[in-house]
Write an enzyme that holds these catalytic residues in place. Structure first.
Site, mmCIF file in Angstrom:
data_model
loop_
_atom_site.group_PDB
_atom_site.id
_atom_site.type_symbol
_atom_site.label_atom_id
_atom_site.label_comp_id
_atom_site.label_asym_id
_atom_site.label_seq_id
_atom_site.Cartn_x
_atom_site.Cartn_y
_atom_site.Cartn_z
ATOM 1 N N ARG A 35 14.147 92.524 15.260
ATOM 2 C CA ARG A 35 12.759 92.705 14.866
ATOM 3 C C ARG A 35 12.262 91.378 14.298
ATOM 4 O O ARG A 35 12.993 90.674 13.606
ATOM 5 C CB ARG A 35 12.609 93.809 13.816
ATOM 6 C CG ARG A 35 12.720 95.219 14.370
ATOM 7 C CD ARG A 35 11.505 95.559 15.203
ATOM 8 N NE ARG A 35 11.512 96.938 15.670
ATOM 9 C CZ ARG A 35 11.996 97.335 16.837
ATOM 10 N NH1 ARG A 35 12.561 96.444 17.644
ATOM 11 N NH2 ARG A 35 11.926 98.596 17.207
ATOM 12 N N GLU B 18 3.491 91.188 16.576
ATOM 13 C CA GLU B 18 3.332 91.335 18.028
ATOM 14 C C GLU B 18 2.030 92.057 18.375
ATOM 15 O O GLU B 18 1.623 92.971 17.674
ATOM 16 C CB GLU B 18 4.525 92.118 18.586
ATOM 17 C CG GLU B 18 5.834 91.377 18.395
ATOM 18 C CD GLU B 18 7.052 92.164 18.834
ATOM 19 O OE1 GLU B 18 6.884 93.325 19.280
ATOM 20 O OE2 GLU B 18 8.168 91.635 18.741
ATOM 21 N N HIS C 128 9.053 90.804 23.986
ATOM 22 C CA HIS C 128 9.758 92.004 23.524
ATOM 23 C C HIS C 128 10.202 92.877 24.703
ATOM 24 O O HIS C 128 9.785 94.027 24.845
ATOM 25 C CB HIS C 128 8.873 92.811 22.573
ATOM 26 C CG HIS C 128 9.674 93.726 21.673
ATOM 27 N ND1 HIS C 128 9.234 94.104 20.432
ATOM 28 C CD2 HIS C 128 10.872 94.345 21.843
ATOM 29 C CE1 HIS C 128 10.120 94.908 19.864
ATOM 30 N NE2 HIS C 128 11.128 95.067 20.722
#
Length: 331
Positions: A249, A278, A296
């Site tokens: 993360r 993000e 991601h």
């Protein structure tokens, strides 16, 4: 470790609760959204401007929420759903859901572990190779005509035999370690607690681990407990010959400190699949050739996303049938 919410034996909700409505919170895989709409007649949580009216109308009828690690269910929404019994996550991450608030309300929480382990581990190794061997940079070098105009690109660093540190030696971290032993890498790790009988070297601090390796890979879960675990001290310990890879993360790494050190040469390079905010990525980071940036996509394969979808629906079906979960989150 205790299951979040109730245990399997005590988690069974009343029949009236289990026959309530399903709520989708945030965007999900298109086929999963279609299934929730068509097979479960799921409601969809609207934007904030329309949310109060929607919850006043439907809140009491909702007993299960389906979401993802990118959206989650916060404490406020949990409070507004008085008959909520389960929060079902599409994905392994659940740090955007307030699991403490869920536990306090007896709400069980699930995620989709294991099924994405291999793909995320594969990608982590790909980022290691790309960051050290400058694969993406050299692709751009050729496409821009620089090979013809400037000659051979700069030399890079080999992967084989490097010292690798892994922060978070769970399912994914262990799979990464297993792959990198094939590159004859020595492996160290940092967890909150040492793992008994692990073949790898334990470091009690993240900075201590960083100071002993060439490559630091972040595979720890997100959340308040790991926020900025990789801070400026850890990055400085990794040093100007060190590489950082993050497939966990964005919150686990102090992103501002990372960008500064990549820009001024205090780190050799980085491979990043996750970011602090993000999908926004710092403008300065976009211009750095020593950073590999991915949107991601650690679990982003056809095979893995299909398995994640199936496990999400299995958790939902099991909860609706008997109040338990196939893969409950534990703490």
């Amino acid at each position: 470790m205790a299951t979040v919410g109730a245990t399997e034996s005590s988690a069974v909700q009343s029949d009236s609760n289990r026959t309530g409505r399903v709520l989708r919170v945030g965007p999900l895989k298109p086929s999963l959204m279609d299934t929730l709409a068509g097979d479960y007649d799921a409601l969809v949580l609207p934007d904030v401007a329309e949310r109060d009216e929607f919850l006043a109308r439907h809140g009491e009828s909702i007993t299960a929420a389906v979401t993802s690690g990118r959206t989650g269910v916060d404490a406020t929404l949990i409070e507004q759903l008085p008959n909520l019994g389960a929060i079902v996550h599409f994905g392994v991450g659940y740090d955007t859901t307030d699991v403490d608030a869920a536990s306090a309300r007896g709400v069980v929480v699930s995620n989709t572990p294991d099924v994405l382990t291999d793909c995320v581990a594969d990608l982590a190794v790909g980022l290691v190779i790309d960051a050290l061997r400058q694969v993406s940079f050299n692709d751009r070098y050729v496409r821009a005509g620089r090979w013809v105009a400037e000659g051979n690109s700069p030399l890079t660093s080999q992967v084989t035999g490097k010292r690798v540190g892994i922060i978070g030696l769970g399912r994914i971290g262990s799979a990464i370690a297993d792959r990198l032993t094939g590159f004859r890498c020595s492996i160290g790790y940092h967890n909150r607690n040492e793992i008994a009988d692990s073949p790898y070297t334990y470091s009690p601090t993240a900075a201590g681990l960083a100071g002993s390796v060439d490559i630091l890979i972040v595979a720890a879960s997100g959340g308040s407990g790991t926020k900025h675990l990789v801070d400026s001290d850890v990055l400085d310990a990794l040093g100007p010959q060190g590489y950082l890879v993050n497939v966990a993360r964005g919150s686990v790494v102090d992103q501002d400190a990372l960008v500064e050190r990549l820009a001024d040469g205090r780190l050799a390079g980085a491979g990043l699949d996750v970011f602090a905010d993000e999908p926004d990525v710092p403008e300065k980071l976009l211009g750095l050739d020593n950073a590999v940036l991915l949107p991601h996509v650690g679990s982003g394969t056809v095979e893995t996303r299909a398995a994640m979808e199936a496990l999400t629906l299995q958790n939902l079906d099991q909860f609706l049938a008997d109040g338990t979960l196939t893969t409950p989150v534990t703490r």
